[in-house]
Design a protein around this motif. Structure first.
Motif, PDB file in Angstrom:
ATOM      1  N   ARG A 196       0.824  -1.221   0.000  1.00 53.81           N
ATOM      2  CA  ARG A 196       0.000   0.000   0.000  1.00 53.81           C
ATOM      3  C   ARG A 196       0.855   1.267   0.000  1.00 53.81           C
ATOM      4  NH1 ARG A 196      -0.180  -2.407   4.945  1.00 53.81           N
ATOM      5  NH2 ARG A 196       0.331  -1.163   6.798  1.00 53.81           N
ATOM      6  N   LEU A 197       2.124   1.163   0.313  1.00 57.42           N
ATOM      7  CA  LEU A 197       3.024   2.310   0.236  1.00 57.42           C
ATOM      8  C   LEU A 197       3.880   2.259  -1.019  1.00 57.42           C
ATOM      9  CD1 LEU A 197       4.210   2.635   3.945  1.00 57.42           C
ATOM     10  CD2 LEU A 197       2.492   3.997   2.757  1.00 57.42           C
ATOM     11  N   MET A 198       4.462   1.095  -1.299  1.00 58.03           N
ATOM     12  CA  MET A 198       5.404   0.983  -2.402  1.00 58.03           C
ATOM     13  C   MET A 198       4.748   1.251  -3.755  1.00 58.03           C
ATOM     14  SD  MET A 198       7.858  -2.206  -3.523  1.00 58.03           S
ATOM     15  CE  MET A 198       6.538  -3.114  -4.362  1.00 58.03           C
ATOM     16  N   ILE A 199       3.618   0.610  -4.018  1.00 64.17           N
ATOM     17  CA  ILE A 199       2.984   0.773  -5.322  1.00 64.17           C
ATOM     18  C   ILE A 199       2.527   2.216  -5.566  1.00 64.17           C
ATOM     19  CG2 ILE A 199       0.925   0.150  -6.658  1.00 64.17           C
ATOM     20  CD1 ILE A 199       1.289  -2.706  -5.774  1.00 64.17           C
ATOM     21  N   PRO A 200       1.841   2.872  -4.616  1.00 66.06           N
ATOM     22  CA  PRO A 200       1.456   4.269  -4.865  1.00 66.06           C
ATOM     23  C   PRO A 200       2.650   5.194  -5.116  1.00 66.06           C
ATOM     24  CG  PRO A 200       0.165   3.392  -3.057  1.00 66.06           C
ATOM     25  CD  PRO A 200       1.208   2.364  -3.374  1.00 66.06           C
ATOM     26  N   VAL A 201       3.771   4.963  -4.436  1.00 67.74           N
ATOM     27  CA  VAL A 201       4.944   5.812  -4.665  1.00 67.74           C
ATOM     28  C   VAL A 201       5.455   5.642  -6.087  1.00 67.74           C
ATOM     29  CG1 VAL A 201       7.380   6.129  -4.058  1.00 67.74           C
ATOM     30  CG2 VAL A 201       5.664   5.984  -2.256  1.00 67.74           C
ATOM     31  N   TRP A 202       5.585   4.397  -6.532  1.00 64.89           N
ATOM     32  CA  TRP A 202       6.053   4.166  -7.902  1.00 64.89           C
ATOM     33  C   TRP A 202       5.086   4.763  -8.928  1.00 64.89           C
ATOM     34  CZ3 TRP A 202      10.575   2.523  -9.837  1.00 64.89           C
ATOM     35  CH2 TRP A 202      11.462   1.877  -8.984  1.00 64.89           C
ATOM     36  N   ILE A 203       3.793   4.585  -8.697  1.00 65.57           N
ATOM     37  CA  ILE A 203       2.811   5.140  -9.635  1.00 65.57           C
ATOM     38  C   ILE A 203       2.885   6.659  -9.650  1.00 65.57           C
ATOM     39  CG2 ILE A 203       0.338   5.417 -10.054  1.00 65.57           C
ATOM     40  CD1 ILE A 203      -0.077   2.593  -9.011  1.00 65.57           C
ATOM     41  N   ALA A 204       2.983   7.269  -8.469  1.00 62.25           N
ATOM     42  CA  ALA A 204       3.008   8.730  -8.388  1.00 62.25           C
ATOM     43  C   ALA A 204       4.233   9.303  -9.087  1.00 62.25           C
ATOM     44  CB  ALA A 204       2.975   9.173  -6.925  1.00 62.25           C
ATOM     45  N   VAL A 205       5.400   8.709  -8.850  1.00 61.86           N
ATOM     46  CA  VAL A 205       6.630   9.191  -9.493  1.00 61.86           C
ATOM     47  C   VAL A 205       6.500   9.109 -11.003  1.00 61.86           C
ATOM     48  CG1 VAL A 205       9.078   8.698  -9.839  1.00 61.86           C
ATOM     49  CG2 VAL A 205       8.136   8.714  -7.532  1.00 61.86           C
ATOM     50  N   ASN A 206       6.025   7.972 -11.487  1.00 58.34           N
ATOM     51  CA  ASN A 206       5.918   7.770 -12.932  1.00 58.34           C
ATOM     52  C   ASN A 206       4.880   8.702 -13.546  1.00 58.34           C
ATOM     53  OD1 ASN A 206       6.437   6.631 -15.408  1.00 58.34           O
ATOM     54  ND2 ASN A 206       6.057   4.536 -14.762  1.00 58.34           N
TER      55      ASN A 206
ATOM     56  N   LEU B  79       3.612  11.549 -12.384  1.00 55.77           N
ATOM     57  CA  LEU B  79       3.998  12.963 -12.325  1.00 55.77           C
ATOM     58  C   LEU B  79       5.066  13.283 -13.356  1.00 55.77           C
ATOM     59  CD1 LEU B  79       4.056  13.558  -8.461  1.00 55.77           C
ATOM     60  CD2 LEU B  79       2.469  14.540 -10.124  1.00 55.77           C
ATOM     61  N   MET B  80       5.984  12.359 -13.589  1.00 58.13           N
ATOM     62  CA  MET B  80       6.998  12.586 -14.614  1.00 58.13           C
ATOM     63  C   MET B  80       6.355  12.783 -15.987  1.00 58.13           C
ATOM     64  SD  MET B  80      10.171  10.130 -15.764  1.00 58.13           S
ATOM     65  CE  MET B  80       9.069   8.879 -16.454  1.00 58.13           C
ATOM     66  N   VAL B  81       5.360  11.946 -16.294  1.00 56.38           N
ATOM     67  CA  VAL B  81       4.701  12.047 -17.599  1.00 56.38           C
ATOM     68  C   VAL B  81       3.822  13.290 -17.684  1.00 56.38           C
ATOM     69  CG1 VAL B  81       3.087  10.928 -19.180  1.00 56.38           C
ATOM     70  CG2 VAL B  81       4.771   9.548 -17.931  1.00 56.38           C
ATOM     71  N   LEU B  82       2.994  13.507 -16.671  1.00 55.26           N
ATOM     72  CA  LEU B  82       2.000  14.576 -16.740  1.00 55.26           C
ATOM     73  C   LEU B  82       2.608  15.964 -16.630  1.00 55.26           C
ATOM     74  CD1 LEU B  82      -0.884  13.005 -14.625  1.00 55.26           C
ATOM     75  CD2 LEU B  82      -0.429  12.831 -17.076  1.00 55.26           C
ATOM     76  N   SER B  83       3.807  16.078 -16.080  1.00 53.70           N
ATOM     77  CA  SER B  83       4.448  17.387 -15.982  1.00 53.70           C
ATOM     78  C   SER B  83       5.112  17.805 -17.280  1.00 53.70           C
ATOM     79  CB  SER B  83       5.502  17.370 -14.867  1.00 53.70           C
ATOM     80  OG  SER B  83       6.575  16.497 -15.200  1.00 53.70           O
ATOM     81  N   MET B  84       5.255  16.869 -18.214  1.00 48.18           N
ATOM     82  CA  MET B  84       6.059  17.147 -19.399  1.00 48.18           C
ATOM     83  C   MET B  84       5.406  18.081 -20.412  1.00 48.18           C
ATOM     84  SD  MET B  84       9.083  16.772 -20.352  1.00 48.18           S
ATOM     85  CE  MET B  84       9.434  15.761 -18.911  1.00 48.18           C
ATOM     86  N   PRO B  85       4.077  18.015 -20.678  1.00 51.31           N
ATOM     87  CA  PRO B  85       3.523  18.935 -21.681  1.00 51.31           C
ATOM     88  C   PRO B  85       3.775  20.405 -21.354  1.00 51.31           C
ATOM     89  CG  PRO B  85       1.952  17.188 -21.218  1.00 51.31           C
ATOM     90  CD  PRO B  85       3.064  17.041 -20.227  1.00 51.31           C
TER      91      PRO B  85
ATOM     92  N   TRP C  85       7.651  11.207 -26.843  1.00 50.04           N
ATOM     93  CA  TRP C  85       9.065  11.094 -27.207  1.00 50.04           C
ATOM     94  C   TRP C  85       9.973  11.294 -25.999  1.00 50.04           C
ATOM     95  CZ3 TRP C  85      11.869  15.938 -27.213  1.00 50.04           C
ATOM     96  CH2 TRP C  85      13.232  15.798 -27.474  1.00 50.04           C
ATOM     97  N   ARG C  86       9.689  12.296 -25.206  1.00 53.70           N
ATOM     98  CA  ARG C  86      10.627  12.688 -24.159  1.00 53.70           C
ATOM     99  C   ARG C  86      10.605  11.741 -22.965  1.00 53.70           C
ATOM    100  NH1 ARG C  86      13.988  13.062 -21.408  1.00 53.70           N
ATOM    101  NH2 ARG C  86      15.123  14.818 -20.516  1.00 53.70           N
ATOM    102  N   VAL C  87       9.431  11.229 -22.587  1.00 55.93           N
ATOM    103  CA  VAL C  87       9.364  10.425 -21.357  1.00 55.93           C
ATOM    104  C   VAL C  87       8.768   9.040 -21.561  1.00 55.93           C
ATOM    105  CG1 VAL C  87       9.236  12.436 -19.846  1.00 55.93           C
ATOM    106  CG2 VAL C  87       7.119  11.420 -20.717  1.00 55.93           C
ATOM    107  N   GLY C  88       8.303   8.719 -22.771  1.00 58.43           N
ATOM    108  CA  GLY C  88       7.640   7.431 -22.966  1.00 58.43           C
ATOM    109  C   GLY C  88       8.518   6.246 -22.615  1.00 58.43           C
TER     110      GLY C  88
END
Length: 532
Positions: free
Chosen positions: A29-39, A41-47, A91-94
């Motif tokens: 319940r901690l590990m999976i949400p952290v990995w999902i959030a990092v990934n 946020l990396m994608v959604l911040s890029m545009p 292209w940048r984060v896929g």
């Protein structure tokens, strides 16, 4: 050898899957949400970042022309298939989002399959009314849930750039994650060690990245045979936001189905706790005459793999330094991002500093994994026979910590040598830039030691610390995050080398913090009960 209590055949093969799935999701319940959030946020911040960097059609057209001729940067991030913000985001984060999903998936599957068998917990579970393949099914379903949530977040977050492209990118990232989830399920049947299962699957992921990089370096349209040999290459050839190739998803789904079938077939042909590739017994004396020697034997494979990877990464990043300067050109927005990451020096020095900083962030993952080997040895019960002899807890832990902290220094040194080989200039300054990352890396390692020593049940939260540091370091400068946010990470206090001035104060403070954290962690380890 203990076997499962349920006879093979019919739905009883999967009896108890739902309960095991709920338990797996609760444990993660901690590990999976952290990995999902990092990934995510990396994608959604890029545009937004890319809109600031390439805001005009002329700037985007120039980027596409540069990428057609810049093979070194194609090797790093892949080819560009369109000039829309969505296409540039893919292209940048896929590729990197797919790789992070793969790491998350392999960790989840190995943890709930081979890790459970190695620790002996699976034997207790199997003594009840649990089907032979229930544990494997629950592990794969847990990975599917994690990747499904990630796909939903990516699709919803990028829908403003185009729903079809967002759906393609979200499904592609999740599919790559499931390819490596099923691959980890196969490897978990072949090996007796969870550590080896994680290492081998991660090595396949590294090979996939290298194949894709080599293929993209040779061809600007993703058509190279080497690119098509890599699941990461399939993801880029899905071409989100650029006339999507939906049939590539069928290729990914086929790989998941085939590998899943192989994993299920192997799971039905072995006894609980056994494997198809038994671990070779080691000597009981000689080179294993001390706790430090035992720690080295357990971790030498990981040190070797990380060392080779960092050296090759240094060679690649060093070789693309001049090409990066050509790509940025007169784009002031792109220049400012590099300067926020690498300091207010010349563009070449800023690029080198930012790349060295990225490797420092990744080195934090190494040191967490190495320190948490202590947690794995203790949780599996292997530490007890060692400590039953004339070996104190601090001495036992020190063997692993020397490898963790010394190994971090080794891989950063090799990264600097790789930069020197690839770039061919500024050998001394680049080596200094790599080594100055160590105090921040060690702070992350010190936090892992503290968690293991004082709160062993929360030791895995060290991965969350490493993930947060990674997120701040990667996304923060691109979003022009406030200084207060960047300073949360120990890497935000390091001098920006090469190009900047050396500041010994922050280095000394971070080193002192590391000493305090490690000392507190070892003190906690001495006072608490083992495996509690």
């Amino acid at each position: 050898m203990t076997t499962f209590a349920v006879r093979p055949g019919g739905s009883r093969q999967l009896a108890g899957t739902g309960t095991l799935l709920r338990f797996a999701l609760r444990r993660d319940r901690l590990m999976i949400p952290v990995w999902i959030a990092v990934n995510a946020l990396m994608v959604l911040s890029m545009p937004g970042t890319l809109e600031g960097l390439y805001g005009t059609p002329a700037e985007r057209a120039d980027l596409l022309r540069q990428m057609e001729t810049n093979s070194s940067l194609r090797a790093m991030v892949g080819p560009v298939f369109g000039d829309s913000l969505g296409a540039l985001t893919a292209w940048r984060v896929g590729i990197y989002a797919g790789a992070l999903a793969a790491v998350m998936s392999l960790l989840v599957v190995v943890r709930h399959t081979r890790d459970e068998e190695e620790s002996g917990r699976q034997e207790l579970v199997a003594s009840g009314m649990v089907g032979r393949r229930a544990s494997l099914t629950a592990a794969l379903l847990a990975a599917a849930v994690a990747n499904g949530v990630l796909a939903l977040l990516v699709t919803a977050g990028l829908a403003g750039q185009g729903t079809t492209g967002a759906l393609a990118l979200g499904l592609g990232i999740a599919a790559v994650g499931m390819v490596f989830a099923t691959m980890a399920a196969i490897v978990a049947q072949l090996t007796e060690s969870a550590r080896l299962a994680r290492g081998l699957t991660a090595a396949v992921l590294g090979a996939a990245f290298v194949l894709r990089a080599a293929g993209d370096s040779a061809a600007s349209d993703g058509s190279s045979v080497l690119t098509w040999l890599s699941p990461l290459g399939w993801l880029e050839n899905l071409r989100p936001y650029a006339s999507e190739r939906w049939w590539v998803l069928a290729l990914l789904a086929g790989a998941v189905a085939l590998q899943g079938a192989v994993a299920y077939a192997l799971a039905g042909r072995r006894d609980l706790g056994m494997s198809f590739l038994p671990t070779r017994p080691g000597p009981a004396s000689g080179r294993l005459g001390s706790a430090g020697a035992l720690a080295w034997r357990l971790q030498r494979g990981g040190v070797l793999g990380w060392s080779i990877g960092f050296f090759l990464a240094g060679v690649v990043y060093g070789g693309m330094t001049d090409g990066a300067a050509d790509l940025v050109g007169d784009n002031e927005n792109a220049r400012r991002v590099f300067e926020r990451m690498g300091g207010q020096s010349g563009l070449t020095d800023a690029f080198l500093a930012s790349m060295v900083g990225m490797l420092g962030l990744i080195a934090a993952l190494y040191i967490v994994a190495s320190v948490l080997r202590l947690h794995g040895e203790e949780a599996s019960g292997r530490a007890e026979p060692v400590l039953a002899n004339a070996v104190g807890r601090v001495r036992w832990a020190a063997g692993h910590l020397v490898i963790a902290f010394g190994g971090a220094a080794l891989i950063m040194l090799l990264a600097g040598l790789g930069f020197a080989v690839g770039y061919g200039k500024q050998t001394g300054p680049i080596l200094a830039a790599c080594l100055v990352q160590l105090p921040a890396v060690w702070v992350v390692g010190g936090l892992a030691v503290l968690l293991h020593g004082v709160l062993p049940r929360a030791a895995l939260a060290a991965w969350g610390v490493a993930g947060a540091v990674l997120l701040i370091g990667w996304v923060g400068p691109a979003l022009d995050a406030p200084r207060a946010v960047l300073d949360v990470s120990p890497f935000g206090h390091l001098p920006k080398l090469p190009g900047g001035s050396m500041q010994w104060g922050p280095v000394a403070v971070l080193t002192g913090v590391t000493v305090v954290l490690v000392a507190a962690g070892l003190a906690g380890l001495r006072r608490r009960d083992m495996s509690t």
